[in-house]
Design a protein around this motif. Structure first.
Motif, short mmCIF file in Angstrom:
data_model
loop_
_atom_site.label_atom_id
_atom_site.label_comp_id
_atom_site.label_asym_id
_atom_site.label_seq_id
_atom_site.Cartn_x
_atom_site.Cartn_y
_atom_site.Cartn_z
N ARG A 208 0.82 -1.21 0.00
CA ARG A 208 0.00 0.00 0.00
C ARG A 208 0.85 1.26 0.00
O ARG A 208 0.48 2.27 -0.61
CB ARG A 208 -0.95 -0.01 1.21
N GLU A 209 1.96 1.25 0.71
CA GLU A 209 2.86 2.40 0.70
C GLU A 209 3.35 2.67 -0.72
O GLU A 209 3.44 3.82 -1.18
CB GLU A 209 4.05 2.16 1.63
N THR B 59 0.47 4.31 -2.82
CA THR B 59 0.20 5.72 -2.55
C THR B 59 1.37 6.62 -2.96
O THR B 59 1.18 7.78 -3.30
CB THR B 59 -0.11 5.94 -1.06
N ALA C 210 -2.72 11.33 -0.44
CA ALA C 210 -3.18 9.95 -0.31
C ALA C 210 -2.45 9.28 0.84
O ALA C 210 -1.28 9.58 1.10
CB ALA C 210 -2.93 9.18 -1.61
N VAL C 211 -3.15 8.38 1.52
CA VAL C 211 -2.56 7.65 2.64
C VAL C 211 -2.88 6.16 2.48
O VAL C 211 -3.96 5.81 1.99
CB VAL C 211 -3.09 8.16 4.00
N PRO C 212 -1.96 5.28 2.88
CA PRO C 212 -2.27 3.84 2.85
C PRO C 212 -3.42 3.53 3.81
O PRO C 212 -3.58 4.18 4.84
CB PRO C 212 -0.96 3.18 3.31
N MET C 213 -4.21 2.52 3.47
CA MET C 213 -5.36 2.16 4.30
C MET C 213 -5.37 0.65 4.50
O MET C 213 -6.02 -0.08 3.74
CB MET C 213 -6.65 2.65 3.63
N PRO D 108 -10.59 4.65 6.83
CA PRO D 108 -9.37 5.45 6.65
C PRO D 108 -8.76 5.91 7.97
O PRO D 108 -9.42 5.89 9.02
CB PRO D 108 -9.86 6.66 5.83
N GLN E 176 -4.44 3.25 12.32
CA GLN E 176 -4.02 2.29 11.30
C GLN E 176 -2.76 1.54 11.75
O GLN E 176 -1.65 1.86 11.32
CB GLN E 176 -3.78 3.00 9.98
N TYR F 200 -6.27 2.46 -0.17
CA TYR F 200 -5.76 3.79 0.16
C TYR F 200 -6.93 4.76 0.25
O TYR F 200 -8.05 4.47 -0.20
CB TYR F 200 -4.76 4.29 -0.90
N GLN G 53 -7.88 9.11 -0.16
CA GLN G 53 -7.39 10.36 -0.73
C GLN G 53 -8.23 11.54 -0.24
O GLN G 53 -9.38 11.38 0.18
CB GLN G 53 -7.46 10.31 -2.27
#
Length: 459
Positions: free
Chosen positions: A258-259, A262, A270-273, A278, A284, A417, A419
């Motif tokens: 995920r990293e 994003t 955007a952030v990993p989820m 979220p 997380q 992810y 956003q």
């Protein structure tokens, strides 16, 4: 450092109070707003990216607006009130607006255009299917206690379509790419007289900003000079369990980083989820990396549907195709317009699909939308009454997070992810803030004295 919504809202409030005290907030002027969104927007349940929801909300709003402080603020309706714990009452400007809302909500729960946002109406008696308005009053009866109903009904997907005659927002269309302030907007008329919208692409957005051709740029890449709304536009990978190999989840979890997604394949912010909701809604903790799937076997084929109107989904779909190939999967990619993608979701006619949703800024309603999107609407009747029975907001939110962690591994849905929307504003633009949904409130913007004519001069 990027301004978070709560900090930005606080700064704007202090600025506004000081300016009002000094009598310096002017009415009038034209504000130029550039954006990289579409020129024509579909109905609100499909115009659900943060940028699209912002543009749609200029001329058509839901009942209320989620405020950064956590309550439901005024928008289309006055109120709400609770004459009894199981009844919520709203007062609208006119009977036409009440009927427009009833029709809009009926589309979400009916067979014409079903949507996962229908889960926001699930706590209503009959899921709102028999809802009717009495004059300009909308009275909602709950099937079970649900203290978060008012805030859930602020979701942009619950607004009437822009094409509806009774659609009402802080601005009204006045020409090609222009909207004028609605003087009789219930919460108060916008400060500026007109917004001139400038649709363009990413390159055009950058050019307009660098040449001072616009005063607000929506959808820019986040940087130290930008403001950023809450990252609540969540993207999931969903599948039909009976149509994919038994080790599909394990293979995807093993293959995807995920990293990496994003950082390299989706536009920020955007952030990993790694969990169902979220980071804005639940902590997380890193998810454990699964063991390798069984030895690769040739001939495993799946078809992945994605939104042709979402460039990020295209890039992510291609990344999934490449990573699963190494595990023995052949992934055929099928782009569909968003309406077609949602129709395939509603009918269950898919093997694998990418699904992006604008989640409410409240954990309980957000979990409801995710469960429905996962094809587990049956769980709403089990989970939501237990959550709603807790009167304290902190206890409800804790219960939601606990259930999200427990249910996540059981659902045919993998979070990827989330956003948000980033923007830049010229120095002469005052009062710009984000609501709890992560959308900019353009009706509260004013032009500083000396710039009311809309010259756009930078200081």
């Amino acid at each position: 450092m990027t301004l978070r919504p709560s900090l930005l809202a606080s700064l704007v409030m202090l600025t506004a109070l000081g300016a009002q005290a000094a009598g310096r907030i002017p009415y009038g002027g034209e504000l130029r707003v550039a954006h990289s969104g579409p020129t024509e927007l579909p109905e609100p349940s499909l115009a659900d990216s943060p940028l699209e929801a912002t543009l749609h909300g200029l001329v058509s709003q839901p009942l209320c607006q989620g405020m950064p402080q956590g309550h439901a603020g005024p928008a289309l309706a006055h109120g709400p009130s609770r004459p009894s714990p199981q009844v919520v009452r709203w007062s609208l400007p006119a009977p036409a607006q009440a009927q427009a809302l009833v029709r809009a909500w009926a589309r979400l729960t009916g067979s014409e255009a079903p949507s996962p946002y229908r889960a926001l109406l699930f706590p209503l008696m009959g899921e709102g299917r028999q809802l009717s308005a009495s004059g300009d009053t909308l009275e909602l009866t709950l099937a079970f206690p649900w203290p978060d109903l008012e805030r859930a009904l602020c979701h942009p997907a619950l607004a009437p379509p822009r094409s509806a005659p009774a659609a009402l927002g802080p601005f009204s269309p006045s020409g090609t790419h222009t909207v004028d302030a609605r003087l009789a907007w219930p919460p108060g008329r916008p400060y500026v007289d007109r917004l001139r919208l400038q649709p363009t692409d990413e390159r055009g957005l950058s050019r307009l900003w660098s040449t001072q051709g616009t005063q607000v740029a929506l959808g820019v890449a986040p940087d130290p000079g930008s403001g950023t709304g809450a990252a609540l536009y969540a993207t999931y990978l969903a599948w039909s369990p009976r149509k994919v190999p038994a080790d599909f989840r394990q293979a995807v979890e093993r293959a995807l980083d995920r990293e990496d997604l994003t950082r390299l394949f989706v536009r920020g912010p955007a952030v990993p989820m790694p969990h169902l909701l979220p980071p804005e809604l639940m902590p997380q903790a890193p998810s454990p990396r699964p063991p390798p799937p069984p030895e690769s076997r040739a001939g495993r084929k799946v078809t992945l549907l994605y939104d042709t109107e979402n460039e990020d989904q295209h890039a992510v779909a291609e990344r999934i195709q490449v990573k699963l190939h190494d595990l023995g999967y052949t992934v055929a990619l099928t782009p569909l317009p968003r309406a077609g993608l949602r129709a395939r979701w509603a009918s269950g006619d898919y093997e694998v699909m990418l699904h992006s949703l604008l989640l409410p800024p409240v954990p309980g309603p957000a979990l409801a939308v995710v469960l429905d999107a996962a094809g587990r609407k049956d769980l709403l009747g089990v989970e939501l009454p237990r959550i709603g029975a807790l009167p304290e907001p902190t206890a409800r939110d804790a219960r939601v997070r606990e259930r999200a962690l427990a249910l996540g591994p059981t659902l045919p849905l993998l979070p990827l992810y989330a956003q948000g929307l980033a923007l830049r504003a010229a120095p002469e633009v005052g009062g710009l803030s984000f609501d709890a949904q992560g959308l900019p409130r353009l009706d509260g913007v004013w032009l500083q004295p000396g710039a009311v004519g809309g010259s756009g001069a930078r200081r």
